[in-house]
Enzyme design. Structure first.
Site, PDB file in Angstrom:
ATOM      1  N   ASP A  47      -2.937  -2.335  -7.975  1.00  0.00           N
ATOM      2  CA  ASP A  47      -2.970  -2.274  -6.512  1.00  0.00           C
ATOM      3  C   ASP A  47      -1.727  -1.540  -6.004  1.00  0.00           C
ATOM      4  OD1 ASP A  47      -3.510  -2.740  -3.850  1.00  0.00           O
ATOM      5  OD2 ASP A  47      -3.910  -4.863  -4.099  1.00  0.00           O
ATOM      6  N   ASP A  48      -1.927  -0.358  -5.428  1.00  0.00           N
ATOM      7  CA  ASP A  48      -0.828   0.448  -4.871  1.00  0.00           C
ATOM      8  C   ASP A  48       0.107   0.992  -5.939  1.00  0.00           C
ATOM      9  OD1 ASP A  48      -1.952  -0.370  -2.494  1.00  0.00           O
ATOM     10  OD2 ASP A  48      -0.200  -1.446  -1.750  1.00  0.00           O
ATOM     11  N   CYS A  67      -6.758   0.321   0.338  1.00  0.00           N
ATOM     12  CA  CYS A  67      -7.351  -0.542  -0.691  1.00  0.00           C
ATOM     13  C   CYS A  67      -8.860  -0.756  -0.616  1.00  0.00           C
ATOM     14  CB  CYS A  67      -6.665  -1.910  -0.648  1.00  0.00           C
ATOM     15  SG  CYS A  67      -4.892  -1.876  -0.959  1.00  0.00           S
ATOM     16  N   HIS A  70     -11.313  -8.565  -1.717  1.00  0.00           N
ATOM     17  CA  HIS A  70     -11.027  -7.736  -0.533  1.00  0.00           C
ATOM     18  C   HIS A  70     -12.241  -6.956  -0.025  1.00  0.00           C
ATOM     19  CE1 HIS A  70      -7.989  -4.894   1.654  1.00  0.00           C
ATOM     20  NE2 HIS A  70      -8.445  -5.865   2.437  1.00  0.00           N
ATOM     21  N   ASN A  73      -5.326   3.154  -4.994  1.00  0.00           N
ATOM     22  CA  ASN A  73      -4.838   4.234  -4.136  1.00  0.00           C
ATOM     23  C   ASN A  73      -3.445   4.613  -4.595  1.00  0.00           C
ATOM     24  OD1 ASN A  73      -4.898   1.547  -1.983  1.00  0.00           O
ATOM     25  ND2 ASN A  73      -2.898   2.378  -2.550  1.00  0.00           N
ATOM     26  N   LYS A 131       0.640   5.990  -0.179  1.00  0.00           N
ATOM     27  CA  LYS A 131      -0.474   5.205   0.344  1.00  0.00           C
ATOM     28  C   LYS A 131      -0.639   5.460   1.843  1.00  0.00           C
ATOM     29  CE  LYS A 131      -1.908   0.386   1.091  1.00  0.00           C
ATOM     30  NZ  LYS A 131      -1.567  -1.019   0.833  1.00  0.00           N
TER      31      LYS A 131
END
Length: 460
Positions: free
Chosen positions: A40-41, A80, A137, A288, A303
């Site tokens: 994530d990120d 995301c 999410h 991302n 991002k």
């Protein structure tokens, strides 16, 4: 077009069942297991094998050494949840209301409908056992959830992020706990990255006791904010707001990525110990581009931006006996491609699949080729951004300014070729406009980062 593309489950039941020889075809020996690991990120150059040199990522570097490192891999979005929607459906996320940037944080009515056929749905019909561990999410209970969209089991968080120790978010002084076992709220003690790893190891153990192939989605929250390493529980207790823009450091970020790397190492060790490694496709990627402490060199952006640093992600693929070890690919690929690719690997013929926007990468991956040039498109309401990519040539519109870049010769996107190559500029811009006309329009109520006044660091 939208109705045809929505992949409604009811309409597909007969076709898919016919393709698979029944609703629950016995798994064949040639069906590979699938372990899909999503960070994530994570920035493009945050792994040692992609250029990080101030801290080590030995497990992920070993994964690269045992398989393929993809250097022209793109996320479907620079934020995301839209990317996660594309990963589930194999479509451009802009075909569905929940995929219009990041509406889920402010509109609880939106989410991935259980009527939409997903990758785990289709694999499950092909005989796979399915589990999601980590971040969902894509909409909250009671209307949405992983088990409504093809997963047999779920352990993790429903929202876009969570404190690594408290397992929930504090927004404007209000804390909301968010750790779940299926649809039941649970409480655990521990660092969230470690809890996700431990549960994934448990899932792999359960899968080893059955004859069915498995699809395990290991969706880590690391290294998403809040900025907390495994030893930072005292810091976590002092955070007043999970957005936490005054926090973090290079050292904390390094600790977060190293904990992610250790977790991946434990998953790979469990596969080996269980005898599953030789018949398991392992994919590692990010949803991302990187956040504030990420490394994206030689790219530019982060991002929330459609510059390369916001959408290009490190991607690793290991498939023993099928993908040559220690290889690199410049195949242009995007998140939604994994749906038809994994379906093909599972023996589901692409021509018999629902209409997908993603491309089956399997022929190119198995033959170590870069494949034919293709067009990819992005848009992002924040800063009025849009982009089109054809091979190495990229059209970008950002904040009312237009650009044309050769991202192969100029990965930092600093030499604007708009006037030097007007034909390519016109071609890509027209292609974007034609594609965009087929996507859902933004509505006034859609989430936009400007509405929060946070620029590209806000939201999820």
């Amino acid at each position: 077009m939208l109705a045809r593309r929505s992949m409604m489950k009811a309409g597909l039941t007969t076709a898919v069942a016919g393709l698979l020889g029944g609703a629950s075809r016995p798994p064949g020996k040639d069906q590979p297991n699938i372990l899909f690991i999503l960070a994530d990120d994570l920035g493009f150059a945050d792994l040692g094998c992609f250029g990080r040199d101030d801290f080590a990522t030995p497990a992920l570097d070993a994964l690269a050494a045992g398989g393929l490192a993809m250097h022209r891999s793109y996320a479907n979005s620079s934020v995301c949840s839209p990317t996660r929607l594309a990963l589930m459906t194999g479509q451009y996320q802009y075909r569905l209301p929940a995929g219009l940037d990041e509406p889920l944080g402010v509109n609880p009515a939106l989410g991935l409908s259980d009527a939409v056929m997903t990758l785990p749905d289709m694999l499950k019909r092909a005989g796979y056992a399915t589990s999601l561990v980590g971040k969902w999410h894509l909409g909250g209970l009671p209307q949405y959830g992983p088990r409504k969209s093809g997963y047999d089991r779920f352990f993790g968080i429903y929202e876009g992020g969570a404190d690594y120790f408290a397992h929930g978010m504090t927004i404007r002084g209000k804390f909301k706990h968010d750790l779940w076992e299926n649809e039941t709220e649970i409480h655990r003690t521990g660092y969230l990255t470690d809890l996700i790893t431990e549960r994934c190891v448990e899932e792999l153990g359960l899968f080893s006791q059955t004859s069915s192939p498995f699809f395990l989605s290991a969706h880590y929250t690391a290294p998403h904010w809040p900025w907390e390493g495994p030893e930072d529980e005292d810091v976590a207790n002092r955070i007043r707001d999970s957005f936490h823009y005054d926090g973090g450091s290079d050292a904390v970020y390094a600790a977060m990525v190293r904990s992610l790397d250790r977790g991946v190492g434990q998953l790979l060790a469990a596969l080996k110990a269980n005898g599953q490694a030789d018949n398991t496709i392992v994919i590692f990627t990010s949803d991302n581009g990187g956040e504030r402490f990420s490394k994206v060199w030689p790219l530019r952006g982060m991002k929330g931006e459609l510059l390369e640093g916001g959408i290009r992600v490190p991607t690793l693929l290991r498939w023993p006996g099928r993908i040559a070890a220690g290889t690199r690919s410049d195949l242009v690929q995007i998140t939604m491609d994994w749906v038809p690719t994994l379906l093909a690997a599972a023996g589901i013929v692409e021509d018999d699949c629902p209409a997908l926007d993603g491309h089956n990468l399997l022929p190119a991956l198995l033959n170590a080729s870069i494949g034919p040039d293709r067009m990819l498109f992005w848009r992002h309401k924040a800063q009025d951004q849009c982009a089109a990519l054809a091979g190495k040539i990229k059209y970008l519109s950002l904040g009312g300014h237009e650009f044309l870049f050769d991202v192969e010769a100029d990965p930092r996107e600093v030499a604007n070729l708009k006037t030097a190559d007007p034909a390519s500029f016109a071609r890509l811009k027209a292609a974007f406009e034609g594609w965009n006309s087929k996507m859902l329009p933004y509505q006034p109520s859609n989430f936009s980062y400007e509405l929060r006044g946070k620029g590209n660091l806000a939201g999820y």
